[in-house]
Design an enzyme around this catalytic site. Sequence first.
Site, mmCIF file in Angstrom:
data_model
loop_
_atom_site.group_PDB
_atom_site.id
_atom_site.type_symbol
_atom_site.label_atom_id
_atom_site.label_comp_id
_atom_site.label_asym_id
_atom_site.label_seq_id
_atom_site.Cartn_x
_atom_site.Cartn_y
_atom_site.Cartn_z
ATOM 1 N N ASP A 163 -58.562 13.406 11.891
ATOM 2 C CA ASP A 163 -58.664 13.840 10.478
ATOM 3 C C ASP A 163 -59.353 12.882 9.445
ATOM 4 O O ASP A 163 -58.811 12.688 8.522
ATOM 5 C CB ASP A 163 -57.236 14.291 10.007
ATOM 6 C CG ASP A 163 -56.713 15.114 11.084
ATOM 7 O OD1 ASP A 163 -57.326 15.858 11.808
ATOM 8 O OD2 ASP A 163 -55.210 14.715 10.971
ATOM 9 N N GLU A 195 -58.108 25.626 9.533
ATOM 10 C CA GLU A 195 -57.388 24.586 8.935
ATOM 11 C C GLU A 195 -58.802 23.638 8.627
ATOM 12 O O GLU A 195 -60.002 23.907 9.035
ATOM 13 C CB GLU A 195 -56.602 23.756 9.914
ATOM 14 C CG GLU A 195 -57.127 23.420 11.250
ATOM 15 C CD GLU A 195 -55.900 22.883 11.958
ATOM 16 O OE1 GLU A 195 -54.847 22.803 11.841
ATOM 17 O OE2 GLU A 195 -56.585 22.474 13.145
HETATM 18 O O1 FUB Z 1 -53.385 15.984 12.373
HETATM 19 C C1 FUB Z 1 -52.557 16.906 12.463
HETATM 20 C C2 FUB Z 1 -53.154 18.420 12.099
HETATM 21 O O2 FUB Z 1 -54.096 18.459 13.185
HETATM 22 C C3 FUB Z 1 -54.209 18.266 11.064
HETATM 23 O O3 FUB Z 1 -53.531 18.323 9.719
HETATM 24 C C4 FUB Z 1 -55.063 19.371 11.302
HETATM 25 O O4 FUB Z 1 -55.964 19.663 10.523
HETATM 26 C C5 FUB Z 1 -55.226 19.280 12.696
HETATM 27 O O5 FUB Z 1 -56.388 18.023 12.988
#
Ligand code: FUB
Length: 322
Positions: A15, A222
């Site tokens: 991320d 997301e």
């Molecule tokens: O790294 C944890 C979660 O997985 C992140 O917040 C999301 O975007 C996904 O990458």
Amino acid sequence: MKEPRYLVNDPYTADPSAHVFNGKIYIYPSHDIESGIPENDNGDHFDMRDYHVFSMESIDGEVVDHGVVLDVKNIAWAGRQLWAPDAAFKNGKYYLYFPLKDKNDIFKIGVAISDKPEGPFIPQENPIKGSYSIDPAILDNGDGKFYMYFGGLWGGQLQRYRNNKAMECGAEPADNEPALCAKVAALSDDMLEFSEEPKDVVIIDESGAPLKAGDHDRRYFEGPWMHKYKGKYYFSYSTGNTHKLCYAIGESPYGPFEYKGVILTPVVGWTTHHSICEFKGKWYLFYHDSKPSGGKTWLRSIKVIELNYNEDGTINTIDGMI
Ligand code: FUB
């Protein structure tokens, strides 16, 4: 730069939110660990406990690990799971925004402050009022205004909310209904709260209709990011269960944003999460995959590759498998 470059071999990182501060690239990623928790749709296996910050003076230069800059045990309201963070700079201070479950296992978004881009960061006593879900991404609009984009489905809990209110039992809408949206809210002058109710980041198709919940190849899941290119607002995001990074273009921080295409095809791993950053006249995509861990979806490694635009402002698709 035709081939991607892995930036950090140890620890595992994911991320990556990249920004240029003081002429250097700073990266604010998640810090993946082997938690031993079995993989599930709730994302319990992403049980991260701290953040490191990384910096580099050139895109192919040494990557400096600034060590632990914020630890879950120093956050008063913490339950568990420090997920994807982002950072911003205003009036001599650096702000680290982070999603974390509170003691009731509800994701909220917190903020921590430092005098330096590399931290360490001191967390506020409470999460941002009215915040929920995950994946904060900050736009510095260049006019003194800052906006936070946020939200993530399933483990990120966005499906449990409508009109910024929690529901008893949340699920995604039916396939033929409008998709759930990421949220955007302007930040207060002190950068510590929302200055308005979060609004929907609506993605429309070429006919102007909002994308449908069943359109898993294009709908928001997301990992939001916002950057400006030639005066337009580019909203980019992950499609989650179809594992793509897509983008949509609008005329203002609030949109609506017209769907334009795929930035990155699926990578090795389940999640795909990115940032886009201009450095010394070139544009770069920062992202992650699980190749170095042999495909373990919860042990990811951050990478960078150059991003190229066409004359009409569209982005050339990058192959996630290279
Ligand atoms: O790294 C944890 C979660 O997985 C992140 O917040 C999301 O975007 C996904 O990458």
